[in-house]
Design an enzyme around this catalytic site. Structure first.
Site, PDB file in Angstrom:
ATOM      1  N   HIS A  15     -10.648  -2.257  11.206  1.00 52.24           N
ATOM      2  CA  HIS A  15      -9.619  -3.197  10.690  1.00 52.24           C
ATOM      3  C   HIS A  15      -9.370  -4.492  11.781  1.00 52.24           C
ATOM      4  CE1 HIS A  15      -5.093  -3.374   9.065  1.00 52.24           C
ATOM      5  NE2 HIS A  15      -5.704  -3.998   8.410  1.00 52.24           N
ATOM      6  N   ARG A  26       2.212 -12.183  -0.764  1.00 48.77           N
ATOM      7  CA  ARG A  26       0.876 -12.483  -0.104  1.00 48.77           C
ATOM      8  C   ARG A  26       0.451 -13.766  -0.671  1.00 48.77           C
ATOM      9  NH1 ARG A  26      -1.721  -8.877   3.605  1.00 48.77           N
ATOM     10  NH2 ARG A  26       0.119  -7.089   4.106  1.00 48.77           N
ATOM     11  N   LYS A  40      -9.702  -2.410   1.344  1.00 42.20           N
ATOM     12  CA  LYS A  40      -9.285  -1.167   2.172  1.00 42.20           C
ATOM     13  C   LYS A  40     -10.007  -0.121   1.761  1.00 42.20           C
ATOM     14  CE  LYS A  40      -6.284  -3.766   4.125  1.00 42.20           C
ATOM     15  NZ  LYS A  40      -6.481  -4.025   5.558  1.00 42.20           N
ATOM     16  N   SER A  64      -1.525  -3.591  10.010  1.00 44.70           N
ATOM     17  CA  SER A  64      -1.183  -4.424   8.909  1.00 44.70           C
ATOM     18  C   SER A  64       0.062  -5.229   9.160  1.00 44.70           C
ATOM     19  CB  SER A  64      -0.812  -3.956   7.563  1.00 44.70           C
ATOM     20  OG  SER A  64      -2.276  -3.115   7.315  1.00 44.70           O
ATOM     21  N   ALA A  65       0.085  -6.432   9.027  1.00 48.52           N
ATOM     22  CA  ALA A  65       1.378  -7.373   9.119  1.00 48.52           C
ATOM     23  C   ALA A  65       1.644  -7.331  10.540  1.00 48.52           C
ATOM     24  CB  ALA A  65       2.518  -6.990   8.321  1.00 48.52           C
ATOM     25  N   CYS A  66       0.775  -7.491  11.493  1.00 46.06           N
ATOM     26  CA  CYS A  66       0.885  -7.539  12.912  1.00 46.06           C
ATOM     27  C   CYS A  66       0.089  -8.666  13.626  1.00 46.06           C
ATOM     28  CB  CYS A  66       0.652  -6.269  13.643  1.00 46.06           C
ATOM     29  SG  CYS A  66       1.802  -4.987  13.425  1.00 46.06           S
ATOM     30  N   GLY A  67      -0.049  -9.843  12.717  1.00 47.01           N
ATOM     31  CA  GLY A  67      -0.790 -10.929  13.325  1.00 47.01           C
ATOM     32  C   GLY A  67      -2.311 -11.229  13.272  1.00 47.01           C
ATOM     33  N   LYS A  68      -3.026 -10.478  12.455  1.00 51.66           N
ATOM     34  CA  LYS A  68      -4.389 -10.733  12.185  1.00 51.66           C
ATOM     35  C   LYS A  68      -4.757 -12.002  11.977  1.00 51.66           C
ATOM     36  CE  LYS A  68      -5.633  -7.133  10.162  1.00 51.66           C
ATOM     37  NZ  LYS A  68      -4.095  -6.354  10.173  1.00 51.66           N
ATOM     38  N   THR A  69      -4.085 -12.276  10.581  1.00 53.30           N
ATOM     39  CA  THR A  69      -4.495 -13.533   9.959  1.00 53.30           C
ATOM     40  C   THR A  69      -4.027 -14.624  10.654  1.00 53.30           C
ATOM     41  OG1 THR A  69      -4.268 -12.496   7.681  1.00 53.30           O
ATOM     42  CG2 THR A  69      -4.107 -14.576   7.664  1.00 53.30           C
ATOM     43  N   TYR A  81      -1.362  -3.435  -6.875  1.00 56.07           N
ATOM     44  CA  TYR A  81      -1.030  -4.014  -5.707  1.00 56.07           C
ATOM     45  C   TYR A  81      -2.438  -4.188  -4.984  1.00 56.07           C
ATOM     46  CZ  TYR A  81      -0.232  -5.135  -0.706  1.00 56.07           C
ATOM     47  OH  TYR A  81      -0.158  -5.771   0.340  1.00 56.07           O
ATOM     48  N   GLY A  82      -2.597  -5.393  -4.282  1.00 58.04           N
ATOM     49  CA  GLY A  82      -3.892  -5.837  -3.612  1.00 58.04           C
ATOM     50  C   GLY A  82      -4.593  -4.471  -2.735  1.00 58.04           C
ATOM     51  N   ASP A 103      -9.473  -9.674   8.678  1.00 54.10           N
ATOM     52  CA  ASP A 103      -8.897  -8.518   8.283  1.00 54.10           C
ATOM     53  C   ASP A 103      -9.973  -7.358   8.606  1.00 54.10           C
ATOM     54  OD1 ASP A 103      -6.600  -7.034   7.480  1.00 54.10           O
ATOM     55  OD2 ASP A 103      -7.741  -6.413   5.708  1.00 54.10           O
ATOM     56  N   ARG A 155       0.938  -1.215  -0.065  1.00 56.62           N
ATOM     57  CA  ARG A 155       0.084   0.086  -0.023  1.00 56.62           C
ATOM     58  C   ARG A 155       0.952   1.118  -0.010  1.00 56.62           C
ATOM     59  NH1 ARG A 155      -2.057   0.758   4.343  1.00 56.62           N
ATOM     60  NH2 ARG A 155      -1.250  -0.916   5.372  1.00 56.62           N
ATOM     61  N   PHE A 187       1.718 -17.180  18.300  1.00 58.13           N
ATOM     62  CA  PHE A 187       0.965 -17.908  17.616  1.00 58.13           C
ATOM     63  C   PHE A 187      -0.028 -18.974  18.336  1.00 58.13           C
ATOM     64  CE2 PHE A 187       4.808 -16.853  15.269  1.00 58.13           C
ATOM     65  CZ  PHE A 187       4.175 -16.321  14.110  1.00 58.13           C
TER      66      PHE A 187
HETATM   67  P1  GDP Z   1      -1.902  -9.218   9.542  1.00 60.36           P
HETATM   68  O1  GDP Z   1      -1.291  -8.545   8.326  1.00 60.36           O
HETATM   69  O2  GDP Z   1      -2.193  -8.577  10.449  1.00 60.36           O
HETATM   70  O3  GDP Z   1      -2.904 -10.031   9.073  1.00 60.36           O
HETATM   71  O4  GDP Z   1      -0.638 -10.145  10.081  1.00 60.36           O
HETATM   72  P2  GDP Z   1      -0.260 -11.801   9.989  1.00 60.36           P
HETATM   73  O5  GDP Z   1      -1.059 -12.650  10.809  1.00 60.36           O
HETATM   74  O6  GDP Z   1      -0.425 -12.125   8.318  1.00 60.36           O
HETATM   75  O7  GDP Z   1       1.023 -11.899  10.410  1.00 60.36           O
HETATM   76  C1  GDP Z   1       2.324 -10.800  10.069  1.00 60.36           C
HETATM   77  C2  GDP Z   1       3.450 -11.422  10.398  1.00 60.36           C
HETATM   78  O8  GDP Z   1       3.564 -11.355  11.833  1.00 60.36           O
HETATM   79  C3  GDP Z   1       3.640 -12.765   9.833  1.00 60.36           C
HETATM   80  O9  GDP Z   1       5.094 -12.830   9.573  1.00 60.36           O
HETATM   81  C4  GDP Z   1       3.659 -13.835  10.922  1.00 60.36           C
HETATM   82  O10 GDP Z   1       4.428 -14.708  11.102  1.00 60.36           O
HETATM   83  C5  GDP Z   1       4.100 -12.646  12.330  1.00 60.36           C
HETATM   84  N1  GDP Z   1       3.173 -13.280  13.473  1.00 60.36           N
HETATM   85  C6  GDP Z   1       1.854 -13.243  13.446  1.00 60.36           C
HETATM   86  N2  GDP Z   1       1.517 -13.761  14.457  1.00 60.36           N
HETATM   87  C7  GDP Z   1       2.681 -13.467  15.510  1.00 60.36           C
HETATM   88  C8  GDP Z   1       3.004 -14.067  17.044  1.00 60.36           C
HETATM   89  O11 GDP Z   1       2.096 -14.291  17.815  1.00 60.36           O
HETATM   90  N3  GDP Z   1       3.937 -13.950  17.307  1.00 60.36           N
HETATM   91  C9  GDP Z   1       5.026 -13.695  16.390  1.00 60.36           C
HETATM   92  N4  GDP Z   1       6.521 -13.460  16.939  1.00 60.36           N
HETATM   93  N5  GDP Z   1       4.900 -13.272  15.185  1.00 60.36           N
HETATM   94  C10 GDP Z   1       3.693 -13.302  14.812  1.00 60.36           C
HETATM   95  P1  PGA Z   2      -3.165  -7.280   6.459  1.00 61.46           P
HETATM   96  O1  PGA Z   2      -3.923  -6.698   5.183  1.00 61.46           O
HETATM   97  O2  PGA Z   2      -3.818  -6.250   7.419  1.00 61.46           O
HETATM   98  O3  PGA Z   2      -3.583  -8.672   6.645  1.00 61.46           O
HETATM   99  O4  PGA Z   2      -1.601  -6.984   6.406  1.00 61.46           O
HETATM  100  C1  PGA Z   2      -3.525  -6.017   4.257  1.00 61.46           C
HETATM  101  C2  PGA Z   2      -3.186  -4.439   4.503  1.00 61.46           C
HETATM  102  O5  PGA Z   2      -3.511  -3.962   5.610  1.00 61.46           O
HETATM  103  O6  PGA Z   2      -2.580  -3.735   3.718  1.00 61.46           O
HETATM  104 MN    MN Z   3      -5.399  -5.456   6.720  1.00 60.82          MN
HETATM  105 MN    MN Z   4      -3.787 -10.599   7.233  1.00 59.61          MN
END
Ligand code: GDP
Ligand code: PGA
Ligand code: MN
Ligand code: MN
Length: 619
Positions: free
Chosen positions: A261, A401, A241, A283-288, A232-233, A308, A92, A527
């Site tokens: 979000h 992704r 988004k 984003s990228a902080c563990g939601k999925t 990009y997505g 998400d 993004r 995790f």
């Molecule tokens: P989203 O973008 O919020 O959906 O985040 P993701 O679930 O895709 O995770 C983003 C990154 O954080 C990935 O590289 C995961 O492996 C990492 N991650 C997710 N959950 C945890 C956790 O509980 N602990 C740690 N250390 N890393 C995590």
């Molecule tokens: P994420 O979704 O939150 O899973 O990273 C895409 C984004 O927020 O750009």
């Molecule tokens: Mn997101």
């Molecule tokens: Mn995600």
């Protein structure tokens, strides 16, 4: 799209005229808009997307022929493809994202703003002729259930077949949507997208067309989206988004609900009692991963409703209900592996998946950092270069992704497909902080929880272009997605409880999976082990778990967490839970600066929480 300087209808190609004549719809506003956009962008032809399997088969084959897609090994990854973007089009682009409300104040201090008329004039010139040599795809879509009382329709016009295929995974699209939209004579959000790369006659296309001059523009009052220059997505799949967060948050503000979000997790305790939890992490902080958690504690079951986005409405009694408006997962690949997230791995292995910017294995599969413990000896990296473990660079882009249908995940809760959604028991905020923020805390009350969300801080990640690892304030993990003034957004959170009754509000918690020990390692294994925190949260809802009052909220004592079988140094767990008053005092200037930036729209109730925190830290 009444206010653009329209294009020249004389420039409509015969195939375009033909496609307009034989359009599969009578929806006049849609027909007028498509004609207008075609006259402006001058595509070669128009394709009305029906969402069928045949259409997917044809488009994916065309994308393979064009070099955009690599078809993966059918045995391992059936009906799946890998795409590789332009190296400058991988995330993004917050710098190039605009909220064009009628006034600057409407967009507020956290959003980029340009006067909407000026932006429309600028973009109209960008769009002029931008689809030359390309097909204009018309994608009718709905966010949420087509059978909902008030389905949220949109139509995306795009010149990218990659976008069409990805939208087919991420949203409900096609003929049925169009028919329902027509029957209801429903409003739809106009979502215009172009990669911004017109082709001259005879000019060869590139695998990933895009334009360095990108614009991701929301017009919240018009409920319209104009996106230009990126494939990009988050910039191009406009239902996600742009609509389900930025436009929907503006609609939600007007209508008295919340577009957030947040993932949605269903947990069932050993007695069979069920709770639904929404969690907002940047984003990228563990939601999925959290949405797909595999609990490590006995007798607890977790299922996914969403990963998400949460749309939270309130019923006649003021009780919150939540739906996931999306139909797919657009997940971060790196770090997703058989040990960390087996549910995602099993889902993806069923096929029907588009991977973007991962690495290719020698047998036609995909790989990314963290997918397996064993690292392949040779790969083609996301830039198309030979790669070996000694290459000294990641094989997959850190924001690579997977895009996969949610329904093919084993752990999707049946309630996912209920148009009325699920009742919401708790909201969890979380960020990525090496220090200060404890593993979990419970807020004292709603306004304290709103304050925790309002001051949420997190290190930046590869999900957005820019520096990675810089701590920034990210209110409710919505900083890049609030479609109006952030201060008004916080006020809306405060007002929701006043309107529907604080007794109806979900309890609020704040987590941090990412705290570090002095040697740099994670203090908490994360995790599946996060289920221990989930258990504490549920038991707090049930009134059975202990905890101690700290200046920042109620935090479990080590013995309040179920740590049976946990493979971790108890000292680390203690460190993960610690509330260090000095560290928190150091947070205060940052919080004050943040509220200053937000200006006079910050609710008094939230400012009071800042003072109360200061007093508790001093006390
Ligand atoms: P989203 O973008 O919020 O959906 O985040 P993701 O679930 O895709 O995770 C983003 C990154 O954080 C990935 O590289 C995961 O492996 C990492 N991650 C997710 N959950 C945890 C956790 O509980 N602990 C740690 N250390 N890393 C995590
Ligand atoms: P994420 O979704 O939150 O899973 O990273 C895409 C984004 O927020 O750009
Ligand atoms: Mn997101
Ligand atoms: Mn995600």
């Amino acid at each position: 799209m009444t206010d653009i300087v329209v294009g020249n209808s004389d420039k409509l190609k015969p195939a375009v005229e033909e496609a307009l004549k034989s359009a599969p719809t009578q929806h006049q506003r849609l027909l007028d808009w498509v004609r207008e956009v075609a006259a402006l962008t001058e595509p070669e032809t128009i394709h009305w997307v029906d969402g069928s399997q045949e259409e997917w088969d044809r488009l994916t084959s065309e994308l393979v022929d064009a070099g955009t897609f690599v078809r993966l090994n059918e045995d391992e990854f059936p009906n799946s493809f890998a795409a590789f973007s332009d190296p400058e089009d991988v995330a993004r682009v917050e710098e190039r994202t605009f909220i064009c409300s009628s006034t600057r104040e409407g967009a507020g201090p956290t959003n980029n703003w340009v006067d909407p008329e000026e932006m429309k004039a600028t973009l109209t010139e960008k769009y002029r002729g931008c689809m030359r040599g390309r097909t204009l795809y018309v994608i009718p879509f709905v966010m949420g259930h087509l059978g909902a009382k008030d389905p949220k329709f949109g139509v995306e016009l795009t010149d990218s077949a990659y976008v069409v295929c990805s939208m087919r995974i991420m949203a409900t699209i096609g003929q049925d949507v169009l028919r329902t939209m027509e029957e209801k004579d429903a409003f739809f959000v106009e979502a215009l997208h172009s990669v911004g790369a017109p082709l001259d006659e005879g000019q060869d296309d590139v695998a990933w067309p895009c334009n360095p001059d990108k614009y991701i523009v929301q017009f919240p009052e018009d409920r319209a989206i104009w996106s230009f220059g990126s494939g990009y997505g988050g910039n191009a799949l406009l239902g996600k988004k742009c609509y389900a967060l930025r436009i929907a948050s503006a609609i939600a503000h007007d209508e008295g609900w919340l577009a957030e979000h947040m993932l949605i997790l269903k947990v069932t305790d050993p007695q069979g009692e069920t709770h639904y939890i929404s969690a907002a992490f940047p984003s990228a902080c563990g939601k999925t991963n959290f949405a797909m958690i595999e609990p490590t504690i006995e007798g607890w079951k977790a299922e996914m409703v969403g990963d998400d986005i949460s749309w939270i409405t309130f019923d006649d009694e003021g009780k919150p209900r939540v739906i996931n408006p999306e139909a797919g997962l657009f997940g971060v690949a790196p770090g997703t592996g058989w040990t960390t997230n087996p549910n995602a791995m099993r889902g993806v292995a069923k096929g029907n998946t588009i991977f973007t910017n991962v690495a290719l294995t020698d047998n036609g599969g995909v790989w990314w950092e963290g997918m397996t413990d064993e690292v392949p000896e040779h790969l083609i990296d996301w830039k198309g270069q030979d790669w070996t473990p000694d290459s000294g660079r990641p094989a997959a882009h850190p924001n690579s992704r997977f895009c996969t249908p949610i329904e093919q995940c084993d752990i999707v809760a049946p309630e996912y497909s209920d148009p009325d959604g699920v009742p919401l028991s708790a909201i969890v905020f979380g960020g990525r902080r090496k220090t200060t923020v404890p593993l979990v805390s419970e807020s004292f009350d709603w306004n304290h929880g709103v304050f925790q969300g309002a001051t949420l801080s997190s290190e930046t990640t590869a999900a957005a272009k820019g520096q990675v690892g810089v701590v920034r304030r990210d209110p409710m993990a919505m900083l890049p997605f609030i479609g109006y003034n952030a201060g008004d957004y916080l006020q809306h959170w405060v007002d929701i409880a006043k309107k529907y009754g604080e007794e109806n509000m979900p309890k609020i918690f704040y987590v941090n999976w990412f705290r570090r020990t002095p040697d740099g390692g994670f203090a908490w294994p994360g995790f599946g082990e996060n289920s221990r925190v989930v258990k504490w949260i549920v038991e707090r809802l049930q009134g059975t778990a202990g905890g101690k009052e700290t200046p920042v909220g109620i935090v479990p004592n080590v013995e309040d967490l179920d740590l049976t079988g946990l493979d971790a140094d108890p000292k680390d767990t203690e460190a993960a839970l610690a509330v260090n008053v000095d560290e928190w005092k150091e947070e205060l200037p940052g919080i004050d600066e943040w509220f200053e930036k937000l200006g006079d729209h910050v609710p008094a109730e939230v400012k009071e929480q800042r003072d109360a925190l200061g007093a508790r830290l001093d006390g």
